[in-house]
Scaffold this motif. Structure first.
Motif, PDB file in Angstrom:
ATOM      1  N   ALA A  68      74.117  10.404  36.312  1.00  0.00           N
ATOM      2  CA  ALA A  68      74.275  10.663  35.032  1.00  0.00           C
ATOM      3  C   ALA A  68      73.655  11.920  34.470  1.00  0.00           C
ATOM      4  O   ALA A  68      74.036  12.519  33.332  1.00  0.00           O
ATOM      5  CB  ALA A  68      73.964   9.510  34.252  1.00  0.00           C
ATOM      6  N   GLY A  69      72.523  12.089  34.995  1.00  0.00           N
ATOM      7  CA  GLY A  69      71.677  13.067  34.344  1.00  0.00           C
ATOM      8  C   GLY A  69      72.401  14.412  34.888  1.00  0.00           C
ATOM      9  O   GLY A  69      72.122  15.390  34.090  1.00  0.00           O
ATOM     10  N   GLY A  70      73.065  14.722  36.026  1.00  0.00           N
ATOM     11  CA  GLY A  70      73.805  15.647  36.286  1.00  0.00           C
ATOM     12  C   GLY A  70      74.981  15.841  35.883  1.00  0.00           C
ATOM     13  O   GLY A  70      75.351  17.033  35.042  1.00  0.00           O
TER      14      GLY A  70
ATOM     15  N   TRP B  34      76.781  21.243  41.860  1.00  0.00           N
ATOM     16  CA  TRP B  34      75.555  21.190  40.994  1.00  0.00           C
ATOM     17  C   TRP B  34      74.283  21.241  41.830  1.00  0.00           C
ATOM     18  O   TRP B  34      73.329  22.033  41.470  1.00  0.00           O
ATOM     19  CB  TRP B  34      75.652  20.415  39.967  1.00  0.00           C
ATOM     20  N   GLU B  35      74.329  20.383  42.575  1.00  0.00           N
ATOM     21  CA  GLU B  35      72.939  20.186  43.402  1.00  0.00           C
ATOM     22  C   GLU B  35      72.725  21.402  44.345  1.00  0.00           C
ATOM     23  O   GLU B  35      71.485  22.086  44.401  1.00  0.00           O
ATOM     24  CB  GLU B  35      72.964  19.006  44.279  1.00  0.00           C
TER      25      GLU B  35
ATOM     26  N   ARG C 179      78.358  18.557  31.303  1.00  0.00           N
ATOM     27  CA  ARG C 179      79.171  18.366  30.129  1.00  0.00           C
ATOM     28  C   ARG C 179      79.130  19.569  29.320  1.00  0.00           C
ATOM     29  O   ARG C 179      80.414  19.875  28.859  1.00  0.00           O
ATOM     30  CB  ARG C 179      78.945  17.280  29.397  1.00  0.00           C
ATOM     31  N   PRO C 180      78.174  19.999  28.804  1.00  0.00           N
ATOM     32  CA  PRO C 180      78.226  21.419  27.889  1.00  0.00           C
ATOM     33  C   PRO C 180      79.121  22.465  28.578  1.00  0.00           C
ATOM     34  O   PRO C 180      79.425  23.412  28.040  1.00  0.00           O
ATOM     35  CB  PRO C 180      76.788  21.763  27.609  1.00  0.00           C
ATOM     36  N   LEU C 181      78.793  22.905  29.997  1.00  0.00           N
ATOM     37  CA  LEU C 181      79.579  23.701  30.655  1.00  0.00           C
ATOM     38  C   LEU C 181      81.030  23.588  30.631  1.00  0.00           C
ATOM     39  O   LEU C 181      81.810  24.506  30.421  1.00  0.00           O
ATOM     40  CB  LEU C 181      79.260  23.685  31.902  1.00  0.00           C
ATOM     41  N   PHE C 182      81.675  22.222  30.792  1.00  0.00           N
ATOM     42  CA  PHE C 182      82.941  22.217  30.493  1.00  0.00           C
ATOM     43  C   PHE C 182      83.421  22.246  29.042  1.00  0.00           C
ATOM     44  O   PHE C 182      84.374  22.778  28.838  1.00  0.00           O
ATOM     45  CB  PHE C 182      83.224  20.578  30.896  1.00  0.00           C
ATOM     46  N   GLU C 183      82.602  21.659  28.092  1.00  0.00           N
ATOM     47  CA  GLU C 183      83.131  21.882  26.632  1.00  0.00           C
ATOM     48  C   GLU C 183      82.927  23.250  26.168  1.00  0.00           C
ATOM     49  O   GLU C 183      83.540  23.716  25.084  1.00  0.00           O
ATOM     50  CB  GLU C 183      82.184  21.092  25.947  1.00  0.00           C
TER      51      GLU C 183
END
Length: 319
Positions: free
Chosen positions: A271-273, A132-133, A278-282
């Motif tokens: 936690a911010g990352g 992600w970074e 999270r929405p990308l997995f869901e």
């Protein structure tokens, strides 16, 4: 219940220091939560930590950065929440996740994706946060031409994240059979060799806008692959920490070299990352990690040794 089983090391420099122990269960402090561990990921940085590769580590210590579990103590609005987390202090300057319980800042946990098992969530932390970074700092978006070198946990996460952003992604791997497997999954792939530049330009005429070397061995070859103004991101280095870089190629392209190190980020930043992931997995934009090997905590010492010896598997401890 006032005690728990945990992996411990009392000195650094050798994996022989690792052992199982019964220790006091962590108590919740001000602004903290206690999480009952349902699964905890094992990363290369965990065994390197025991070997003394991180000078800020304090001992005695319970190792482990990544985890997924349930909040059992802390603020009322978090009690019973299924969470995941990671961070530079876990296993280094405060006890980590390779135990039955872990304490950390309440702002350092994020709600676990509903469609991920605890094991899959625990396997996602460091690899996906690192990817992600890299994706964020390299400015990868729709149409960006990207080469990902290596298809381990971080490379796989980077390929998926870049594809989710509609980038044009080419993966470079060592083995021809691995490249064939990726092509069968509709992932463009080439084999790493001395002709990397020519192979990449067969796909991207002007070169790649971004090259992400997840291996630590292809930086000199990656720079000639770059398009003008390109970016190359790295997360590893050769054993001696040094590499000869074709600086002439770098500055003539107006290129940028980006170092990505997830160990810079504490639990709150991590936690911010994780909240962004999270929405990308869901939504299904990211798939759950595959080929996870669960291990009980009583096999932790042997599992650390397997990973240190070069095992490519993604191990997850399940207390």
């Amino acid at each position: 219940m006032t005690d728990m089983i945990a992996v411990r090391f009392d000195s650094i420099g050798s994996l022989d220091a690792l052992h199982l122990d019964r220790v006091s269960r962590p108590q919740v402090g001000e602004g903290e939560v206690v999480v009952q561990i349902r699964a905890a990921g094992l990363n290369p940085s965990d065994f390197k930590n025991v070997l003394g590769k991180f000078p800020y580590t304090t001992v005695p210590r319970t190792p482990g950065r990544d985890f997924a579990g349930t909040v059992v103590a802390g603020p009322a609005d978090l009690l019973g929440l299924d969470v995941w987390g990671s961070g530079r202090e876990l296993g280094f300057t405060r006890d980590g996740s390779h135990a039955e319980f872990v304490a950390l800042p309440a702002r350092g946990v994020a709600a676990k994706p509903e469609n991920l098992s605890f094991a899959a969530a625990a396997a996602s932390g460091v690899p996906h946060l690192t990817a992600w970074e890299a994706v964020e700092r390299c400015g990868i978006g729709a149409g960006t031409t990207v080469v990902v070198i290596g298809m381990g946990a971080v490379g796989s996460a980077a390929q998926a994240l870049a594809a989710a952003r509609k980038a044009r992604v080419l993966v470079a791997v060592r083995r021809a059979e691995h490249a064939e497997e990726l092509r069968a999954r509709a992932i463009e792939a080439i084999v790493l060799d001395t002709g990397l530049d020519a192979r990449v330009r067969d796909h991207f005429d002007d070169g790649a806008e971004v090259v992400f070397d997840t291996t630590g061995f292809w930086l000199p070859a990656a720079i000639p692959v770059l398009a003008a103004g390109g970016r190359v991101a790295i997360i590893a280095a050769p054993a001696d920490g040094h590499e000869r870089v074709p600086v002439l190629e770098l500055y003539r392209r107006g290129a940028t070299l980006i170092g990505v190190n997830s160990a810079r980020h504490d639990t709150i930043t991590s936690a911010g990352g994780l909240n962004a992931l999270r929405p990308l997995f869901e939504s299904g934009a990211l798939d759950a990690p595959a080929d996870i090997i669960p291990r009980p905590l009583d096999q932790a010492v042997e599992t650390y040794s397997e990973l240190a010896a070069g095992a490519a598997s993604k191990f997850v401890f399940v207390p």
